[in-house]
Design a protein around this motif. Structure first.
Motif, PDB file in Angstrom:
ATOM      1  N   LEU A 178       7.524   7.322 -10.733  1.00  0.00           N
ATOM      2  CA  LEU A 178       7.437   8.326  -9.667  1.00  0.00           C
ATOM      3  C   LEU A 178       7.883   9.695 -10.154  1.00  0.00           C
ATOM      4  O   LEU A 178       7.238  10.696  -9.876  1.00  0.00           O
ATOM      5  N   SER A 179       9.022   9.728 -10.885  1.00  0.00           N
ATOM      6  CA  SER A 179       9.518  11.013 -11.373  1.00  0.00           C
ATOM      7  C   SER A 179      10.452  10.786 -12.553  1.00  0.00           C
ATOM      8  O   SER A 179      11.028   9.712 -12.717  1.00  0.00           O
ATOM      9  N   GLY A 180      10.571  11.828 -13.349  1.00  0.00           N
ATOM     10  CA  GLY A 180      11.449  11.791 -14.509  1.00  0.00           C
ATOM     11  C   GLY A 180      10.674  11.490 -15.787  1.00  0.00           C
ATOM     12  O   GLY A 180       9.533  11.054 -15.754  1.00  0.00           O
ATOM     13  N   ASP A 181      11.332  11.754 -16.887  1.00  0.00           N
ATOM     14  CA  ASP A 181      10.793  11.481 -18.214  1.00  0.00           C
ATOM     15  C   ASP A 181      11.705  10.431 -18.833  1.00  0.00           C
ATOM     16  O   ASP A 181      12.870  10.715 -19.097  1.00  0.00           O
ATOM     17  N   PRO A 182      11.204   9.196 -19.046  1.00  0.00           N
ATOM     18  CA  PRO A 182      12.084   8.136 -19.531  1.00  0.00           C
ATOM     19  C   PRO A 182      12.806   8.509 -20.828  1.00  0.00           C
ATOM     20  O   PRO A 182      12.193   9.044 -21.755  1.00  0.00           O
ATOM     21  N   ARG A 183      14.117   8.231 -20.838  1.00  0.00           N
ATOM     22  CA  ARG A 183      14.953   8.453 -22.022  1.00  0.00           C
ATOM     23  C   ARG A 183      15.788   7.198 -22.236  1.00  0.00           C
ATOM     24  O   ARG A 183      16.227   6.578 -21.275  1.00  0.00           O
ATOM     25  N   PRO A 184      16.065   6.830 -23.478  1.00  0.00           N
ATOM     26  CA  PRO A 184      16.882   5.631 -23.742  1.00  0.00           C
ATOM     27  C   PRO A 184      18.369   5.922 -23.528  1.00  0.00           C
ATOM     28  O   PRO A 184      19.059   6.366 -24.432  1.00  0.00           O
ATOM     29  N   LEU A 185      18.856   5.678 -22.319  1.00  0.00           N
ATOM     30  CA  LEU A 185      20.237   6.013 -21.962  1.00  0.00           C
ATOM     31  C   LEU A 185      21.220   4.875 -22.213  1.00  0.00           C
ATOM     32  O   LEU A 185      22.368   5.123 -22.543  1.00  0.00           O
ATOM     33  N   GLU A 186      20.797   3.624 -21.988  1.00  0.00           N
ATOM     34  CA  GLU A 186      21.687   2.465 -22.131  1.00  0.00           C
ATOM     35  C   GLU A 186      20.935   1.328 -22.805  1.00  0.00           C
ATOM     36  O   GLU A 186      19.832   0.993 -22.385  1.00  0.00           O
ATOM     37  N   ASP A 187      21.532   0.733 -23.793  1.00  0.00           N
ATOM     38  CA  ASP A 187      21.040  -0.500 -24.425  1.00  0.00           C
ATOM     39  C   ASP A 187      19.727  -0.355 -25.202  1.00  0.00           C
ATOM     40  O   ASP A 187      19.194  -1.355 -25.681  1.00  0.00           O
ATOM     41  N   HIS A 188      19.198   0.850 -25.307  1.00  0.00           N
ATOM     42  CA  HIS A 188      17.958   1.079 -26.054  1.00  0.00           C
ATOM     43  C   HIS A 188      18.127   2.299 -26.955  1.00  0.00           C
ATOM     44  O   HIS A 188      18.902   3.190 -26.651  1.00  0.00           O
ATOM     45  N   ASP A 189      17.370   2.298 -28.067  1.00  0.00           N
ATOM     46  CA  ASP A 189      17.428   3.470 -28.953  1.00  0.00           C
ATOM     47  C   ASP A 189      16.068   4.125 -29.167  1.00  0.00           C
ATOM     48  O   ASP A 189      15.975   5.156 -29.811  1.00  0.00           O
ATOM     49  N   GLU A 190      15.008   3.537 -28.583  1.00  0.00           N
ATOM     50  CA  GLU A 190      13.682   4.130 -28.701  1.00  0.00           C
ATOM     51  C   GLU A 190      12.812   3.601 -27.570  1.00  0.00           C
ATOM     52  O   GLU A 190      12.949   2.450 -27.143  1.00  0.00           O
ATOM     53  N   LEU A 191      11.914   4.474 -27.091  1.00  0.00           N
ATOM     54  CA  LEU A 191      10.924   4.099 -26.085  1.00  0.00           C
ATOM     55  C   LEU A 191       9.546   4.465 -26.614  1.00  0.00           C
ATOM     56  O   LEU A 191       9.404   5.445 -27.346  1.00  0.00           O
ATOM     57  N   ARG A 192       8.546   3.673 -26.221  1.00  0.00           N
ATOM     58  CA  ARG A 192       7.162   3.985 -26.581  1.00  0.00           C
ATOM     59  C   ARG A 192       6.245   3.646 -25.415  1.00  0.00           C
ATOM     60  O   ARG A 192       6.365   2.580 -24.807  1.00  0.00           O
ATOM     61  N   TRP A 193       5.321   4.562 -25.138  1.00  0.00           N
ATOM     62  CA  TRP A 193       4.240   4.271 -24.197  1.00  0.00           C
ATOM     63  C   TRP A 193       3.107   3.667 -25.016  1.00  0.00           C
ATOM     64  O   TRP A 193       2.620   4.298 -25.961  1.00  0.00           O
ATOM     65  N   LEU A 194       2.691   2.454 -24.656  1.00  0.00           N
ATOM     66  CA  LEU A 194       1.669   1.745 -25.415  1.00  0.00           C
ATOM     67  C   LEU A 194       0.391   1.597 -24.600  1.00  0.00           C
ATOM     68  O   LEU A 194       0.416   1.115 -23.460  1.00  0.00           O
TER      69      LEU A 194
END
Length: 136
Positions: free
Chosen positions: A87-103
């Protein structure tokens, strides 16, 4: 013994699925998953998913429908997955993750998914390919 519910989000945006690389715990670090977390007492699974995506990624999302099935995690925990729309926002790895990818659907196998996430990922990709209303 009642199993504790863990919710995962197959987050769709612009025809892609969000993958999150674990940074903890050590036995899961470096593997990819659908983001989410444990359902707290008194929360519905959908409420838990909204809260977890806000805490882990800094976004607002709308849960849409549950992907059929559930998958055992460590003893006492079971995973259920919902499709969700950003809905809103730009996903960032804040907790328990170090990278995000849109696949994109054809990129599904470019990351090393956690075994328990693979069936839900396959179904999420199928929904993306068929033009699910969740793609947002």
């Amino acid at each position: 013994m009642t199993e504790r519910l863990v919710v995962g989000g197959a987050l769709f945006h612009r025809g892609r699925l969000l993958a999150a690389r674990r940074s903890a715990p050590p036995e899961l670090a470096g593997r990819w998953e659908l983001p989410g977390g444990k359902c707290e007492p008194g929360e519905t699974p959908e409420q838990a998913l909204v809260r977890e995506l806000r805490e882990e990624l800094g976004i607002e999302a709308e849960p849409l429908e549950r992907i059929p099935g559930e998958w055992p995690l460590k003893p006492g925990y079971v995973l259920q997955v919902w499709t969700a729309r950003l809905l809103s926002g730009d996903p960032r790895p804040l907790e328990d993750h170090d990278e995000l990818r849109w696949l994109a659907p054809e990129e599904r196998d470019t990351v090393n998914w956690l075994d328990q996430d693979r069936p839900a990922v396959a179904e999420a990709v199928r929904l993306l390919r068929t033009g699910s209303p969740a793609e947002g």
